[in-house]
Write an enzyme that holds these catalytic residues in place. Sequence first.
Site, short mmCIF file in Angstrom:
data_model
loop_
_atom_site.label_atom_id
_atom_site.label_comp_id
_atom_site.label_asym_id
_atom_site.label_seq_id
_atom_site.Cartn_x
_atom_site.Cartn_y
_atom_site.Cartn_z
N TYR A 155 0.84 -1.21 0.00
CA TYR A 155 0.00 0.00 0.00
C TYR A 155 0.88 1.26 0.00
O TYR A 155 0.52 2.30 -0.53
CB TYR A 155 -0.98 -0.03 1.18
CG TYR A 155 -2.18 0.89 1.00
CD1 TYR A 155 -3.07 0.71 -0.05
CD2 TYR A 155 -2.41 1.94 1.89
CE1 TYR A 155 -4.15 1.55 -0.23
CE2 TYR A 155 -3.50 2.79 1.73
CZ TYR A 155 -4.37 2.58 0.68
OH TYR A 155 -5.45 3.42 0.51
N LYS A 189 -3.05 8.37 3.01
CA LYS A 189 -4.24 8.18 3.87
C LYS A 189 -3.98 8.68 5.29
O LYS A 189 -4.90 9.17 5.95
CB LYS A 189 -4.68 6.71 3.89
CG LYS A 189 -5.25 6.19 2.56
CD LYS A 189 -6.46 6.96 2.07
CE LYS A 189 -7.17 6.24 0.93
NZ LYS A 189 -8.21 7.07 0.28
P1 NAD Z 1 -12.92 3.73 -7.70
O1 NAD Z 1 -11.83 3.49 -8.68
O2 NAD Z 1 -14.27 3.34 -8.10
O3 NAD Z 1 -12.91 5.24 -7.21
C1 NAD Z 1 -11.77 6.06 -7.24
C2 NAD Z 1 -12.17 7.34 -7.91
O4 NAD Z 1 -11.12 8.30 -7.88
C3 NAD Z 1 -12.55 7.15 -9.40
O5 NAD Z 1 -13.87 7.60 -9.60
C4 NAD Z 1 -11.58 8.05 -10.12
O6 NAD Z 1 -12.15 8.66 -11.25
C5 NAD Z 1 -11.27 9.07 -9.03
N1 NAD Z 1 -10.09 9.87 -9.30
C6 NAD Z 1 -8.80 9.46 -9.43
N2 NAD Z 1 -8.00 10.50 -9.73
C7 NAD Z 1 -8.80 11.60 -9.78
C8 NAD Z 1 -8.58 12.97 -10.07
N3 NAD Z 1 -7.36 13.45 -10.37
N4 NAD Z 1 -9.65 13.83 -10.03
C9 NAD Z 1 -10.88 13.36 -9.75
N5 NAD Z 1 -11.16 12.08 -9.47
C10 NAD Z 1 -10.12 11.21 -9.50
O7 NAD Z 1 -12.46 2.93 -6.39
P2 NAD Z 1 -13.03 2.91 -4.89
O8 NAD Z 1 -12.47 1.69 -4.28
O9 NAD Z 1 -14.49 3.14 -4.90
O10 NAD Z 1 -12.27 4.15 -4.23
C11 NAD Z 1 -12.93 5.23 -3.62
C12 NAD Z 1 -12.22 5.63 -2.33
O11 NAD Z 1 -12.33 4.58 -1.39
C13 NAD Z 1 -10.73 5.93 -2.48
O12 NAD Z 1 -10.40 7.02 -1.64
C14 NAD Z 1 -10.09 4.68 -1.93
O13 NAD Z 1 -8.80 4.93 -1.43
C15 NAD Z 1 -11.06 4.36 -0.83
N6 NAD Z 1 -11.00 2.99 -0.29
C16 NAD Z 1 -11.11 1.93 -1.14
C17 NAD Z 1 -11.03 0.63 -0.63
C18 NAD Z 1 -11.10 -0.57 -1.52
O14 NAD Z 1 -10.62 -1.62 -1.13
N7 NAD Z 1 -11.69 -0.47 -2.70
C19 NAD Z 1 -10.86 0.45 0.76
C20 NAD Z 1 -10.76 1.57 1.60
C21 NAD Z 1 -10.82 2.83 1.04
O1 0WE Z 2 -7.13 2.97 -1.58
C1 0WE Z 2 -7.17 1.94 -2.22
C2 0WE Z 2 -6.82 1.96 -3.69
C3 0WE Z 2 -5.73 2.93 -3.97
C4 0WE Z 2 -5.17 2.96 -5.35
C5 0WE Z 2 -5.19 1.89 -6.24
C6 0WE Z 2 -4.61 2.01 -7.50
C7 0WE Z 2 -4.55 0.88 -8.48
C8 0WE Z 2 -4.42 1.36 -9.91
C9 0WE Z 2 -4.55 4.12 -5.75
N1 0WE Z 2 -3.99 4.27 -6.96
C10 0WE Z 2 -4.01 3.24 -7.83
N2 0WE Z 2 -3.39 3.42 -9.03
C11 0WE Z 2 -3.50 2.53 -10.05
O2 0WE Z 2 -2.88 2.71 -11.13
N3 0WE Z 2 -7.51 0.78 -1.56
C12 0WE Z 2 -7.71 0.81 -0.14
C13 0WE Z 2 -7.59 -0.53 -2.23
C14 0WE Z 2 -6.26 -1.20 -2.06
O3 0WE Z 2 -5.22 -0.85 -2.83
C15 0WE Z 2 -4.14 -1.58 -2.41
C16 0WE Z 2 -4.51 -2.41 -1.34
C17 0WE Z 2 -5.89 -2.14 -1.10
C18 0WE Z 2 -6.72 -2.74 -0.04
C19 0WE Z 2 -2.81 -1.58 -2.87
C20 0WE Z 2 -1.90 -2.42 -2.28
C21 0WE Z 2 -2.26 -3.23 -1.21
C22 0WE Z 2 -3.57 -3.24 -0.73
#
Ligand code: NAD
Ligand code: 0WE
Length: 255
Positions: free
Chosen positions: A155, A162
């Site tokens: 991560y 974060k």
């Molecule tokens: P997602 O890919 O659906 O959402 C991420 C969003 O970020 C996308 O809509 C993308 O367009 C937007 N984004 C990226 N760069 C941007 C920019 N420059 N300007 C505007 N928008 C931008 O994935 P998600 O998992 O729904 O992620 C949403 C949030 O939840 C993130 O903050 C992620 O870190 C957090 N999160 C995700 C998880 C997981 O496991 N999926 C767990 C905990 C937290």
């Molecule tokens: O916040 C996230 C996703 C963050 C994320 C993921 C990507 C993949 C594609 C940010 N930037 C990018 N850029 C890319 O090009 N999560 C909490 C989901 C997540 O991401 C991980 C995790 C978990 C959980 C990455 C490594 C290890 C665990």
Amino acid sequence: MGMFEGKKILILGVANKKSIAWAVAQALKNEGATLAMTYMNEAIEKRLRPLAEELGVTDVLPCDVQSDEEIDNLFTELESRWGTMDGLVHSVAFADKDDLAKPFSEASREGFKLALDISAYSFVALAGRAKKLMKDGGSMVTMSYLGAERAVDNYNVMGVAKAALESSVRYLAADLGSQNIRVNAVSAGPIKTLAASGIPQFKQLLANFAAKAPLQRNTEAEDVAGATLFLLSSLGSGVTGETTYVDCGFNIMGV
Ligand code: NAD
Ligand code: 0WE
């Protein structure tokens, strides 16, 4: 009558139907909220338009959070369309793929800055504009992950981003509390969204997670939406500056 009838809420981060922000948008609509949604580029706009239409959301606006100008334009547009607003949902994060694979000690200056800019500073930038429209108080929610506080494999730079995001939540809460604006984060368990695709061994991570979590299952976007609605609503009236775990209890467990 829904809990959010007459409430105007801006949501950033709907990319597709797997997005956490999409589950939040659906839940808010079910409770009668008026929504605006943003997209970062034309590719996302193409996917977002039909989704917004499905919910009856007509306010769909551009916002690449890396651009101060686009953020300013977004709020100028919202001010003319809405006048005031009640809620902000920030569900945006990004780091360079390479930075989620190579050793953390090899993180580049550019990669570090990019992750912090999109994933942490953007929330501060949005809050600074949104507060001016929250004339009757309001609530802001962002999405975090356990990697903010623990060193989670791969991560890396996102964990540092974060940590900055969760700290920003506390400073924003302290700053905006006197205007009855609450600011909180939801720390979600891993969910298979676009942002999780291409992460090496994500399947394994999900399996380990479900095995260890007290609820013996993975987190769903709907779980995250529930807590987000609580924090946005008057049910959360005394809660600010917090990071609320929505992770099926995973974080409480020892190894
Ligand atoms: P997602 O890919 O659906 O959402 C991420 C969003 O970020 C996308 O809509 C993308 O367009 C937007 N984004 C990226 N760069 C941007 C920019 N420059 N300007 C505007 N928008 C931008 O994935 P998600 O998992 O729904 O992620 C949403 C949030 O939840 C993130 O903050 C992620 O870190 C957090 N999160 C995700 C998880 C997981 O496991 N999926 C767990 C905990 C937290
Ligand atoms: O916040 C996230 C996703 C963050 C994320 C993921 C990507 C993949 C594609 C940010 N930037 C990018 N850029 C890319 O090009 N999560 C909490 C989901 C997540 O991401 C991980 C995790 C978990 C959980 C990455 C490594 C290890 C665990």
